[in-house]
Structures are given as structure tokens and as C-alpha cells.
Design a protein around this motif. Structure first.
Motif, short mmCIF file in Angstrom:
data_model
loop_
_atom_site.label_atom_id
_atom_site.label_comp_id
_atom_site.label_asym_id
_atom_site.label_seq_id
_atom_site.Cartn_x
_atom_site.Cartn_y
_atom_site.Cartn_z
N UNK A 151 1.13 39.28 33.17
CA UNK A 151 1.63 39.74 34.47
C UNK A 151 3.08 40.21 34.38
N UNK A 152 3.84 39.61 33.46
CA UNK A 152 5.27 39.88 33.39
C UNK A 152 5.64 41.25 32.86
N UNK A 202 -14.03 39.22 37.23
CA UNK A 202 -14.07 40.38 36.34
C UNK A 202 -13.18 41.50 36.87
N UNK A 203 -13.17 41.70 38.18
CA UNK A 203 -12.30 42.74 38.77
C UNK A 203 -10.83 42.44 38.47
N UNK A 204 -10.43 41.20 38.69
CA UNK A 204 -9.03 40.82 38.45
C UNK A 204 -8.67 40.96 36.98
N UNK A 205 -9.59 40.55 36.12
CA UNK A 205 -9.32 40.61 34.68
C UNK A 205 -9.23 42.05 34.20
N UNK A 206 -10.09 42.91 34.74
CA UNK A 206 -10.06 44.33 34.35
C UNK A 206 -8.71 44.95 34.71
N UNK A 212 -1.79 45.42 30.77
CA UNK A 212 -1.25 45.09 29.45
C UNK A 212 -1.43 46.25 28.46
N UNK A 213 -2.61 46.84 28.44
CA UNK A 213 -2.88 47.89 27.45
C UNK A 213 -2.11 49.17 27.75
N UNK A 214 -1.88 49.46 29.01
CA UNK A 214 -1.19 50.70 29.38
C UNK A 214 0.32 50.62 29.17
N UNK A 215 0.81 49.47 28.68
CA UNK A 215 2.24 49.36 28.36
C UNK A 215 2.57 50.08 27.05
N UNK A 216 1.55 50.34 26.22
CA UNK A 216 1.78 50.92 24.89
C UNK A 216 1.99 52.43 24.97
N UNK A 217 3.04 52.90 24.33
CA UNK A 217 3.32 54.34 24.30
C UNK A 217 2.68 55.01 23.09
#
Length: 251
Positions: A151-152, A202-206, A212-217
Motif C-alpha cells: 500500500x505504501x 479477489x477484487x481488493x487483491x487485484x 505494486x506492479x505498475x510502480x516499475x518503469x
């Protein structure tokens, strides 16, 4: 943890750097050894107090740089014994020697069960950590560490990101990656919520996984701790989360 991050850690860093001015400033500011009133009351014995402070600092450095690595409790006891800093009331019970093992054996089991759920038990466990972990903890809580919670990291971006996932370590019920990836079936509550159009685990986890994954450039690695790695791999492939050459099962 304030005594460790705001007093002991800065002193240790100054001692390791051989910075006598920073060391003196820290001791003068917060140590009972060089408290202004104590020095005034010492009169002609002030030099003795200065020598005590110098010796206590040298001993602290030897303790934290020695082998085996000193625990937080080892350091706390040393600080209390040499009066380098004032130990907070909540930590005073840990600043003394361990109780006699025979006394511990005679302790009532019910009291032990209550203690295991108490703040005292939490502190006891935390203070067993090596002292050198304090710097990492301090960097983490100040937001300057390379680690953060799922979350952070919302709103942040990094060239390379590693997402570490473990439902067992998370110990919660709001998120469940095993269910998201198809390695674990949906519960009756999940099915009922889906039928009613309500938000599910599942909605919350998705959404969290997307954050988290979209933080990667440029590059992304996902470390997924699964109870059954082979079955989890098959589920990931079946649901199209990753390609076969993107998954490596370790262990």
C-alpha cells in the motif's frame, strides 16, 4: 524504538566515523553522564564524569562491532548499566539481567499465555533482533529504504521493482493472492459477494497487485511464496497471468 533510532544509533554512527565532535554533542545533549546539573554538582570531579562518558562510548562501540552480533537487548542493558542514556519506562524491565531459569520454569502456564499476547511479549521478541537492524528499521520508517509495503508505494515509480507476495506472512483476510492467481478456490463468502455485486477479496487483491506492479518503469520481478509451488505455477499459466518462460519455480 526512539532510544535506539534517536539516541543510540546516531552515537554509534559518530563513533564508527571517529567524529569526536558529533560524539560529544550527542552525549552532552541527552546523556545523564554529562547532564548540566550533574556536572555542576560534580564540582572538581567533573573530569571523572568525562572519563566515564568516554569509556562508556568506547565500550558501546566494542559491543556493537564485536562478535557475536549484539542484540538490541544487549545494547539496552549496556546503556542502562553505564547510564549513557535514560531508558524509557516501558523498556526498563528488559534493561536488567535475565531472570533465573528456575523461576521461569515455575511460572504459571496461564500467565505465560497472557504474556505471549501482551506488549511485553512483543518487546521481548523485538529486542532479540541484532542491533544493526536498527539502521534498516530507521530508514524504513522514514521512507528512505528500498523496501515498502504494497500500500505504501502507491503513486511512486522506480526503474526496477521486486514485488514479494506471501499470504502466510501477511496473516490477514482482506487480500489473498492464492485466490487471485487461481491456486486456491473461492470461499462461500466470495461467491455470495460476487452474486450480490459486492467487493470481494479477489477484487481488493487485484487492485493491490496492479498498484505494486505498475510502480516499475523498466523491469519487474514478482516473488510469490506458495504452499504448493507446482500447483501455483500451473494456475498462473492456466489463467494467463504469466508466460511459461517468465516463471521459475525455486525449491
Amino acid at each position: 524504538m526512539g532510544i535506539f533510532t534517536r539516541e543510540i544509533l546516531p552515537l554509534v554512527k559518530a563513533l564508527r566515523a571517529g567524529d569526536r565532535f558529533a560524539t560529544a554533542a550527542i552525549i552532552r545533549k541527552t546523556s545523564p553522564l554529562l547532564d548540566r546539573d550533574a556536572l555542576r554538582d560534580a564540582g572538581e570531579a567533573q573530569q571523572g564524569r568525562l572519563d566515564r562518558a568516554k569509556g562508556a562510548c568506547a565500550g558501546l562501540l566494542a559491543l556493537v562491532d564485536g562478535q557475536p552480533p549484539a542484540s538490541l537487548r544487549d545494547v539496552l542493558r549496556y546503556v542502562a548499566e553505564h547510564r549513557l542514556f535514560t531508558v524509557p519506562d516501558v523498556l526498563l524491565p528488559f534493561a536488567t539481567a535475565d531472570p533465573d531459569p528456575a523461576d521461569e520454569d515455575d511460572a504459571d502456564e496461564n500467565e505465560e499465555e497472557v504474556d505471549n499476547k501482551s506488549e511485553t511479549a512483543a518487546w521481548r521478541q523485538a529486542l532479540e533482533a541484532p542491533f544493526d537492524q536498527v539502521d534498516k528499521y530507521d530508514r524504513y520508517v522514514r521512507g528512505v529504504s528500498q523496501f515498502d509495503t504494497h500500500q505504501g508505494v502507491k503513486g511512486l515509480e522506480f526503474p526496477r521493482v521486486m514485488v514479494v507476495i506471501s499470504d502466510e506472512e501477511a496473516r490477514g483476510f482482506l487480500f489473498n493472492y492464492d485466490k487471485l492467481f487461481g491456486a486456491k478456490g473461492k470461499s462461500k463468502t466470495d461467491l455470495d459477494n460476487e452474486a450480490a455485486g459486492k467487493e470481494t477479496t479477489i477484487d481488493r487483491t487485484r487492485r493491490l497487485f496492479y498498484v505494486t506492479c505498475s510502480r516499475a518503469e523498466r523491469s519487474l520481478a514478482v516473488v510469490y511464496y506458495a504452499e504448493n509451488p507446482t500447483a501455483s505455477r500451473d494456475a498462473l499459466l492456466q489463467q494467463g497471468w504469466f508466460a511459461e518462460d517468465e516463471i521459475e519455480v525455486v525449491g
